[in-house]
Design a protein around this motif. Sequence first.
Motif, PDB file in Angstrom:
ATOM      1  N   SER A 170      -0.952  -7.877   2.844  1.00 49.54           N
ATOM      2  CA  SER A 170       0.037  -8.015   3.924  1.00 49.54           C
ATOM      3  C   SER A 170      -0.535  -8.499   5.252  1.00 49.54           C
ATOM      4  CB  SER A 170       0.723  -6.672   4.199  1.00 49.54           C
ATOM      5  OG  SER A 170       1.462  -6.249   3.100  1.00 49.54           O
ATOM      6  N   LYS A 171      -1.837  -8.417   5.429  1.00 47.57           N
ATOM      7  CA  LYS A 171      -2.395  -8.709   6.758  1.00 47.57           C
ATOM      8  C   LYS A 171      -3.163 -10.033   6.738  1.00 47.57           C
ATOM      9  CE  LYS A 171      -0.682  -4.702   7.724  1.00 47.57           C
ATOM     10  NZ  LYS A 171       0.502  -4.530   8.538  1.00 47.57           N
TER      11      LYS A 171
ATOM     12  N   ASP B  20      -7.924   4.014   4.191  1.00 50.34           N
ATOM     13  CA  ASP B  20      -6.969   2.911   4.258  1.00 50.34           C
ATOM     14  C   ASP B  20      -7.619   1.760   5.026  1.00 50.34           C
ATOM     15  OD1 ASP B  20      -4.854   1.175   4.725  1.00 50.34           O
ATOM     16  OD2 ASP B  20      -3.411   2.766   5.130  1.00 50.34           O
TER      17      ASP B  20
ATOM     18  N   THR C 243      -4.661  -4.431   1.233  1.00 51.29           N
ATOM     19  CA  THR C 243      -3.336  -5.045   1.098  1.00 51.29           C
ATOM     20  C   THR C 243      -3.408  -6.554   1.276  1.00 51.29           C
ATOM     21  OG1 THR C 243      -1.096  -5.051   2.026  1.00 51.29           O
ATOM     22  CG2 THR C 243      -2.869  -4.621   3.574  1.00 51.29           C
TER      23      THR C 243
ATOM     24  N   ARG D 260       4.915  -8.020  -0.872  1.00 50.45           N
ATOM     25  CA  ARG D 260       4.631  -6.610  -1.142  1.00 50.45           C
ATOM     26  C   ARG D 260       3.576  -6.461  -2.228  1.00 50.45           C
ATOM     27  NH1 ARG D 260       4.505  -4.861   2.193  1.00 50.45           N
ATOM     28  NH2 ARG D 260       4.975  -2.690   1.761  1.00 50.45           N
TER      29      ARG D 260
ATOM     30  N   TYR E   7      -6.734  -3.246   7.469  1.00 47.35           N
ATOM     31  CA  TYR E   7      -7.163  -4.233   8.480  1.00 47.35           C
ATOM     32  C   TYR E   7      -8.632  -4.628   8.346  1.00 47.35           C
ATOM     33  CZ  TYR E   7      -2.718  -2.822  10.408  1.00 47.35           C
ATOM     34  OH  TYR E   7      -1.376  -2.567  10.557  1.00 47.35           O
TER      35      TYR E   7
ATOM     36  N   SER F 276       0.855  -1.200   0.000  1.00 47.87           N
ATOM     37  CA  SER F 276       0.000   0.000   0.000  1.00 47.87           C
ATOM     38  C   SER F 276       0.881   1.237   0.000  1.00 47.87           C
ATOM     39  CB  SER F 276      -0.860   0.081   1.249  1.00 47.87           C
ATOM     40  OG  SER F 276      -1.490  -1.128   1.478  1.00 47.87           O
ATOM     41  N   ASP F 277       2.099   1.080   0.542  1.00 48.92           N
ATOM     42  CA  ASP F 277       2.993   2.226   0.656  1.00 48.92           C
ATOM     43  C   ASP F 277       3.280   2.864  -0.701  1.00 48.92           C
ATOM     44  OD1 ASP F 277       3.049   1.824   3.368  1.00 48.92           O
ATOM     45  OD2 ASP F 277       4.949   0.741   3.367  1.00 48.92           O
TER      46      ASP F 277
ATOM     47  N   TYR G 216      -1.485   5.805  10.819  1.00 48.58           N
ATOM     48  CA  TYR G 216      -0.355   5.123  10.187  1.00 48.58           C
ATOM     49  C   TYR G 216       0.718   6.143   9.763  1.00 48.58           C
ATOM     50  CZ  TYR G 216       2.107   2.143   6.806  1.00 48.58           C
ATOM     51  OH  TYR G 216       3.055   1.453   6.115  1.00 48.58           O
TER      52      TYR G 216
ATOM     53  N   ASN H  26      -4.856   2.280  12.631  1.00 52.88           N
ATOM     54  CA  ASN H  26      -3.606   1.915  13.277  1.00 52.88           C
ATOM     55  C   ASN H  26      -3.029   3.199  13.893  1.00 52.88           C
ATOM     56  OD1 ASN H  26      -1.038   1.075  13.931  1.00 52.88           O
ATOM     57  ND2 ASN H  26      -0.360   0.744  11.826  1.00 52.88           N
TER      58      ASN H  26
HETATM   59  N1  PMP Z   1      -1.845   0.859   6.001  1.00 54.40           N
HETATM   60  C1  PMP Z   1      -1.844   0.656   7.317  1.00 54.40           C
HETATM   61  C2  PMP Z   1      -2.905   1.284   8.134  1.00 54.40           C
HETATM   62  C3  PMP Z   1      -0.850  -0.115   7.916  1.00 54.40           C
HETATM   63  O1  PMP Z   1      -0.853  -0.283   9.240  1.00 54.40           O
HETATM   64  C4  PMP Z   1       0.139  -0.709   7.108  1.00 54.40           C
HETATM   65  C5  PMP Z   1       1.267  -1.559   7.645  1.00 54.40           C
HETATM   66  N2  PMP Z   1       1.516  -1.601   8.930  1.00 54.40           N
HETATM   67  C6  PMP Z   1       0.102  -0.469   5.750  1.00 54.40           C
HETATM   68  C7  PMP Z   1      -0.908   0.299   5.220  1.00 54.40           C
HETATM   69  C8  PMP Z   1       1.163  -0.998   4.847  1.00 54.40           C
HETATM   70  O2  PMP Z   1       0.705  -2.002   4.072  1.00 54.40           O
HETATM   71  P1  PMP Z   1       1.597  -2.663   2.947  1.00 54.40           P
HETATM   72  O3  PMP Z   1       2.321  -3.801   3.584  1.00 54.40           O
HETATM   73  O4  PMP Z   1       0.594  -3.080   1.930  1.00 54.40           O
HETATM   74  O5  PMP Z   1       2.551  -1.605   2.421  1.00 54.40           O
END
Ligand code: PMP
Length: 331
Positions: A190-191, A161, A188, A199, A164, A62-63, A88, A136
């Motif tokens: 990632s979770k 965003d 994402t 990534r 989660y 997402s970054d 975040y 977050n």
């Molecule tokens: N958005 C939030 C709210 C997050 O907490 C995080 C990672 N901790 C991200 C995005 C980053 O996600 P990604 O791994 O897809 O870059």
Amino acid sequence: MKPYSSARDEYSGSASVFLDANENPFNDPLNRYPDPQQTLLKQRIAKLKGLPEAYVFLGNGSDEGIDLLFRVLCEPGRDHVITVDPSYGMYAVCAEMNNVERRSVLLKSDFSLDPDAVLAAVDEDTSLIFLCSPNNPTSNSLEREAMVKIIDGVNCMVVVDEAYIDFSKGPGLLSMLQEKKNLVILQTLSKAWGLAGIRLGMLFAHPELLAYISRVKYPYNISGLTIEAALRGLDDIEQKDKWIKEILEQRSKMATELESLPYVRRVYASDANFLLIKVDDPSAVYEFLMNKGIIIRDRSSVPLCEGCLRITVGTGEENRDLLSALKIFQP
Ligand code: PMP
């Protein structure tokens, strides 16, 4: 601007001899550049999310999406963005990196969103508003009506965003995407999908915005290995759902046990895969755990989070280790 046109962008259809991209002809398949548009993966994600493919952009986490929003939508030194804090950290980092002013509006003390405070901070140079739900590090979801009030009340883009969202009770805002042209949603792999290592971030928005973002992104921003691993991961929805169920069970068990510790003042209700807790002496707890090889996040210096620690929900065994350590901690 005219975007970089890669060899693979110009070709569509079937061919068997590829002498266009100065690749090494040996070491198949890693010798080949990946699909710059990630067509197959976008199709799969669009279907999964119930969206037309034109609403899907994929980034290196997402970054990358967050950074591209700044680069495409903000005029450095003139425009500003609004973040709703605490939240975040990458929104602030990307703002600084791109020389874009950031105005911070605080959540209320119960971590709920104050839409009127956000709207009051908006003017004609506001280009982006970041909302994070579930948020977050506070772990709560923002109220749907409050988010919609902001989206409907501004001309600029509003980014929600939803990293989660799979752990939350609510459905998120994806179903509104096609009717609200100024809404951008980040999700994402990632979770919940357990794929932080590959990534892959998803940015859902109106195709007109995605056309600009696609011009600015690096030509091959998603690697072939990532595309392959993502397709494999997305095939197993059952596995992802099992992980979510297990994490949610562990979350509630952990919350109950944490609440029983004498120095824990509060365990905040969580809609994510982590818990925010308030303790008497956060740095002492943090260091005690670190010396036992257990790493959590000290959020006590973040506004509204005085005394707070953020703890990711791990496996049953990891959580037991954490709780055994916390039980012998002497305040
Ligand atoms: N958005 C939030 C709210 C997050 O907490 C995080 C990672 N901790 C991200 C995005 C980053 O996600 P990604 O791994 O897809 O870059």
